[in-house]
Motif scaffolding. Sequence first.
Motif, PDB file in Angstrom:
ATOM      1  N   GLN A 117      95.150 -67.413 -12.387  1.00  0.00           N
ATOM      2  CA  GLN A 117      95.031 -65.960 -12.497  1.00  0.00           C
ATOM      3  C   GLN A 117      96.120 -65.287 -11.666  1.00  0.00           C
ATOM      4  N   PHE A 154     101.742 -62.567 -19.773  1.00  0.00           N
ATOM      5  CA  PHE A 154     100.670 -62.709 -20.748  1.00  0.00           C
ATOM      6  C   PHE A 154     101.151 -63.541 -21.928  1.00  0.00           C
ATOM      7  N   GLY A 197      96.083 -62.993 -23.769  1.00  0.00           N
ATOM      8  CA  GLY A 197      95.440 -63.805 -22.758  1.00  0.00           C
ATOM      9  C   GLY A 197      95.090 -62.978 -21.539  1.00  0.00           C
ATOM     10  N   THR A 198      94.477 -63.638 -20.572  1.00  0.00           N
ATOM     11  CA  THR A 198      93.989 -62.960 -19.374  1.00  0.00           C
ATOM     12  C   THR A 198      95.102 -62.675 -18.376  1.00  0.00           C
TER      13      THR A 198
END
Lengths: 112, 114
Positions: free
Chosen positions: A9, A88, A103-104
Motif C-alpha cells: 500500500q 495505480f 487498483g488500490t
Amino acid sequence: GQQVMQIPQYQHVQEGEDFTTYCNSSTTLSNIQWYKQRPGGHPVFLIQLVKSGEVKKQKRLTFQFGEAKKNSSLHITATQTTDVGTYFCAGLNTGTASKLTFGTGTRLQVTL
Amino acid sequence: DTGVSQNPRHKITKRGQNVTFRCDPISEHNRLYWYRQTLGQGPEFLTYFQNEAQLEKSRLLSDRFSAERPKGSFSTLEIQRTEQGDSAMYLCASSLIPLNTEAFFGQGTRLTVV
C-alpha cells in the motif's frame, strides 16, 4: 465484480534504491494500464500492456504483464525524488463494453 | 486547451443540497468515465458512457447519484440530497474505444459537504 488489488500500500525508499509494486486482478484482463498520480494531481497514463508475458521499459521503469493476464508489476530502478507519487494499475476486461477498473494503488515516498 | 475539462474545480455545499458537476471530454472521445476518489484510495468506478449510452452504473452507487451524456459529448453528474460521506474528489476521464483505451483524466471536482 472485478477487483484489482495492489501491494504494498505504501513504500518509503531512499533515493537510489529500487521499488516494485504488484497488481493482481480477480479476473482475466484484456489489457492492463499503469498510471501515476502526483500529490494533489490527477492520474496520468504511463503505459499499456496487452500481450501475455509482455515486458515494456520506459527508462528506469519496467512493466510486466503476467502469463495468465491476471497480474502485473512495475519496477523502478534507482529511484529519484521525482518518482514520488501513487502508482495505480488499471485493468480492462475483454470486449469493447468493458470498463477500466483501478487498483488500490501504491504510494511511493523517496527521500535523499 | 484540448484536454478533459471539469467544472467547478471546488464545491462546498450544505448537507441535503443538490449539486451538479460537468465534464467536457476530449472532443473525439467516445468513452467517458466518472470516478470518485477519497484520500489515500484509488479511483472508484461510478459509471461510464459509450457515446450517449450509459453502459454501467456501480452497484455501490445510491439512487441519489445520476449521470447523463445527452448528446454524446459533455456529461453531468448530479448528487441529490448530499451527505457528508459524499465528500470526495470526483474525476472524469475519457478515451477513444477501441482504438486507444488510455484514459485521459480531468483535474477533478473536489466536493465538500458540510
